[in-house]
Write an enzyme that holds these catalytic residues in place. Structure first.
Site, PDB file in Angstrom:
ATOM      1  N   CYS A 114       3.899  59.178 -55.061  1.00 38.89           N
ATOM      2  CA  CYS A 114       2.756  60.087 -54.989  1.00 38.89           C
ATOM      3  C   CYS A 114       3.114  61.335 -54.194  1.00 38.89           C
ATOM      4  CB  CYS A 114       1.568  59.365 -54.342  1.00 38.89           C
ATOM      5  SG  CYS A 114       0.047  60.333 -54.313  1.00 38.89           S
ATOM      6  N   CYS A 210      -3.508  52.723 -52.561  1.00 39.83           N
ATOM      7  CA  CYS A 210      -4.927  53.080 -52.528  1.00 39.83           C
ATOM      8  C   CYS A 210      -5.599  52.960 -53.886  1.00 39.83           C
ATOM      9  CB  CYS A 210      -5.082  54.502 -51.989  1.00 39.83           C
ATOM     10  SG  CYS A 210      -4.201  55.750 -52.960  1.00 39.83           S
TER      11      CYS A 210
END
Length: 367
Positions: A114, A210
């Site tokens: 990410c 997440c």
């Protein structure tokens, strides 16, 4: 805090700081500090995913209520806030790769992907387009100026240090990035949020993965890749069948619990995964000892021709090692070195770079 604390010289007048905002307390405090410096401050949030309950659970980020929290903080501070939809990019670069890595028998680190993709690459471009002098984030690392320019260092608070996850930051990105929280302990950051009356002062920290609903990563992989539930054999190092499993996605190198193999004379650990044969190979802890790891996609942030330490898991202790070409040679056998993870290289607190662990060599063979 003044403009110098964001490592920019001169007056704040005419300066513009773009802050990457996830909706959590850390990035919110960075935005507040940037505003207090006198520079024009803009908050930017990337909407990265929308996976049902993951957008509402505590510990998520970059989706659902977190975007609303980021916007509320920006409204309170009186700064602009922009949301950019990067869900498609995040799905391709992070979520799909996460699933494919597990199917290939590797242990992925989605937060590094990410940072390498949507967060730094995309935010970097957005900040440039907005005319920013720098891009500030809430990561707990330090950017120090050395003899040859900016250097990446571990955070002051070892319990919060995120340098392992930022090893792939390029020199060009490091030149533009700022990490104002790296010299603070977490309790000070929360205290600043409370002092400024930010509504997120007591908000729970985000989780590493997440985007996974309820933390059930295996469930997400099964949804994305139905063949992930294909079962197979659990065998010892000689090939003797000890049991069966319901998908290699449930296992990682070094794992001891959850093997469901009874009646063995000593504890067994996952030694390696053989995805083509859908086989989990187990053995004694001694078989986990690794002497050499081959790295790919090396990112270099400093000179590597010196004694260094290597960290092969986010929670591992850095250990003495040497880099010879793309081979990381450990001074002493290292345990739990899993393909798919990163090996991050340090000189003291300074991050010298790192790479992805492609394969390992047994310490017995390396010796």
């Amino acid at each position: 805090m003044d403009i110098g604390d964001f490592q920019m010289s001169g007056s704040a007048a005419g300066r513009r700081i773009v802050v990457a905002m996830s909706g959590g307390v850390d990035s919110s405090v960075v935005a507040a500090l940037a505003k207090a410096s006198g520079a024009e401050t803009i908050g930017v949030t990337l909407q990265l995913y929308d996976h049902g309950e993951a957008t509402a659970r505590a510990g998520a980020c970059c989706a659902g209520r977190d975007i609303r929290d980021a916007r509320a903080v920006c409204d309170q501070l009186g700064i602009a806030h922009y949301v950019f939809d990067h869900e498609s990019s995040f799905r391709t670069q992070v979520v799909d790769r996460f699933a494919d890595e597990y199917l290939a028998g590797r242990t992925p680190i989605p937060c590094v992907q990410c940072n390498m993709g949507p967060k730094f690459t995309d935010l970097f471009a957005l900040a440039r387009d907005l005319g920013a002098d720098c891009l500030a984030t809430g990561h707990y690392v330090r950017r120090l100026i050395g003899a040859d320019g900016p250097e990446l260092h571990r955070a002051i608070d070892p319990a919060r240090d995120q340098s392992y996850f930022l090893f792939a930051t390029t020199p060009a990105q490091l030149d533009f990035l700022r990490f104002p929280l790296g010299g603070m302990p977490k309790d000070r950051v929360r205290a600043i949020a409370a002092e400024m009356g930010l509504g997120v002062a007591a908000k729970p920290d985000s989780q590493d993965i997440c985007f996974v609903p309820d933390g059930d990563y295996a469930g997400l992989v099964r949804k994305l890749r139905p063949t992930a539930v294909d079962g197979g054999e659990i065998v010892d190092m000689s090939g003797r069948v000890l049991g069966r499993h319901s998908g290699i996605i449930h296992y990682t190198v070094g794992q001891r619990r959850g093997l469901d193999i009874g009646g063995q004379p000593e504890p067994l650990y996952v030694i390696r995964l053989e995805p083509d044969a859908r086989r989990v190979v187990v053995g004694p802890r001694t078989a986990l000892a690794v002497g050499v790891a081959r790295l790919t996609d090396l990112n270099i942030l400093g000179p590597l021709d010196r004694p260094l330490t290597a960290k092969v898991r986010s929670m591992a202790r850095p250990v003495p090692a040497r880099l010879r070409g793309d081979h990381l040679i450990f001074d002493a056998p290292e345990y739990g070195v899993a393909p798919g993870q990163a090996a991050v290289l340090y000189d003291g607190d300074r991050v010298l770079g790192g790479g992805w662990i492609a394969e390992t060599e047994s310490a017995a063979l390396a010796g």
